[in-house]
Scaffold this active site. Structure first.
Site, PDB file in Angstrom:
ATOM      1  N   GLY A   1      27.699   4.237 134.265  1.00  0.00           N
ATOM      2  CA  GLY A   1      27.643   5.140 135.368  1.00  0.00           C
ATOM      3  C   GLY A   1      26.281   5.743 135.862  1.00  0.00           C
TER       4      GLY A   1
ATOM      5  N   LEU B   1      24.322   8.064 135.329  1.00  0.00           N
ATOM      6  CA  LEU B   1      23.304   8.623 134.400  1.00  0.00           C
ATOM      7  C   LEU B   1      23.013   7.830 133.084  1.00  0.00           C
ATOM      8  CD1 LEU B   1      24.550  12.380 134.563  1.00  0.00           C
ATOM      9  CD2 LEU B   1      22.661  11.312 135.733  1.00  0.00           C
TER      10      LEU B   1
ATOM     11  N   ASP C   1      35.828   1.065 124.438  1.00  0.00           N
ATOM     12  CA  ASP C   1      36.661   1.992 125.153  1.00  0.00           C
ATOM     13  C   ASP C   1      37.115   3.249 124.437  1.00  0.00           C
ATOM     14  OD1 ASP C   1      39.098   2.799 126.337  1.00  0.00           O
ATOM     15  OD2 ASP C   1      40.109   0.969 126.135  1.00  0.00           O
TER      16      ASP C   1
ATOM     17  N   TYR D   1      39.434  17.017 137.208  1.00  0.00           N
ATOM     18  CA  TYR D   1      37.881  16.883 136.785  1.00  0.00           C
ATOM     19  C   TYR D   1      37.442  18.071 136.163  1.00  0.00           C
ATOM     20  CZ  TYR D   1      32.814  15.822 136.706  1.00  0.00           C
ATOM     21  OH  TYR D   1      31.704  15.607 136.368  1.00  0.00           O
TER      22      TYR D   1
END
Length: 373
Positions: A65, A67, A106, A195
């Protein structure tokens, strides 16, 4: 457990057939469960204890991602290339794959994740796997699975194996009833996105595991993060990254938020620095488990004006996305991060002018300006 019973019975018969006549008892075999609530207090794990002077063994989940790659680069400089393992469920680019250890992980596969931690003797875990705000609203069941079920797996494994765990939180952890200008560390939150709800859940579960099981849980509420190394990933604040790409490629930018929407923002280098600093801070210095951190706060209009100092011909229009705008209107306008600055010495390096100059230096604005001329 038929194998254990067979072995135990065979040993018992062997001892009973010996001629010494000693009364020897067989010690029953105990199985250690996967939950921290099932781990016996006197259980002995085959592991290595790390002192403060030793380098941690680091695992980063969701590492591809915005970061993760930057954090891995920073940590490898600090702790050594082979001590930091980047992981994701996607295939990495060549430059990422060959820059240091990378594995498939995962977070919804508990057994696989646990094996990774054990086999690589992990001591620090940075949990970046999550679906962001706008993407999460488009697929709530998936966001619930990744952001909540995945977190539960990470918490249990971290508690069982005595890891130092970092889980990022966000400005999205606040809601429309939260104080917005400024937003303190402790206040009413009640977000209205999956989120945000999942991040409040993470904050509270991490704090609970800290007090219940002694888990060394650490968390920072990130503002909107701006970086040149990655493409926008579906977040509400991603307009502040997209504007630089569009300014260079086309000279035209369409913003999906209103021009006066003020949100706290931060350049990625400050974000990564804060993350490492809070992880290295002595436990006794931390007065809380979750901190706000802040650097600057601006609107799309203010950002566009600063960008136009570098690309004067940039055309900016506004086509407001109702979903993203509603999300942004429920988020803080400014973060109060005095506790982080007091407890562990947090201090940012980049304000808006430095941010814009740095972004263009990485993305190569000179090439587009030269072509335009």
């Amino acid at each position: 457990m038929p194998i254990v019973k067979t072995v135990s019975r065979a040993v018992s018969q062997l001892l009973q057939s010996s001629g010494c006549g000693c009364g020897i008892s067989i010690v029953p075999v105990r199985c250690i469960g996967v939950s921290p609530r099932q781990v016996a207090s006197d259980a002995s794990f085959h592991s290595v204890s790390f002192s403060e002077s030793d380098h941690p063994r680091v695992l980063i989940t969701g590492g591809l991602g915005q970061l993760g790659v930057g954090l891995a680069k920073l940590l490898r400089k600090r702790f050594g290339k082979n001590n930091v393992i980047l992981s994701d469920i996607r295939k990495p680019a060549d430059n990422v794959f060959y820059s240091g250890p990378f594995i498939y992980a995962d977070i919804l596969d508990y057994k696989n994740l646990r094996e990774i931690v054990v086999n690589n003797r992990i001591t620090w875990l940075f949990h970046y796997s999550a679906l962001l705000s706008a993407v999460g609203e488009a697929n709530v069941p998936l966001a619930r699975a990744v952001n909540i079920t995945g977190l539960h797996n990470v918490l249990d494994i971290a508690a069982e194996h005595n890891l130092r765990l970092f889980v990022p939180s966000t400005i999205g952890a606040f809601g429309p009833t939260s104080p917005r200008d400024p937003t303190p560390d402790l206040c009413i939150q009640r977000p209205r996105t999956i989120y945000g709800v999942s991040k409040v859940h993470a904050e509270l579960m991490g704090e609970y595991y800290h007090y219940r099981y002694g888990l060394d849980f650490r968390c920072l509420r990130y503002p909107g993060i701006i970086s040149a190394d990655s493409q926008p990933g579906g977040g509400t604040t991603d307009y502040a990254v997209q504007i630089f790409h569009d300014a260079i490629k086309t000279g035209k930018f369409q913003c999906n938020l209103k021009p006066d929407t003020r949100l706290p923002m931060m350049y990625i280098d400050d974000c990564l620095k804060a993350t490492l600093e809070v992880m290295e801070a002595p436990a006794e210095a931390l007065s809380m488990r979750t901190y706000n951190i802040s650097a600057m706060s601006f609107t799309p209009e203010e950002l566009a004006q600063e960008v136009q100092k570098h690309v004067p011909e940039l055309e900016v229009t506004y086509n407001v996305d109702k979903v993203r705008q509603a999300i942004a209107d429920s988020w803080p306008m400014n973060f109060d991060d005095r506790n982080a600055r007091r407890d562990w010495g947090w201090k940012h390096d980049y304000d808006l002018p430095e941010l814009v100059t740095t972004m263009f230096s990485f993305l190569g604005s000179d090439s587009r300006i030269a072509q335009a001329n």
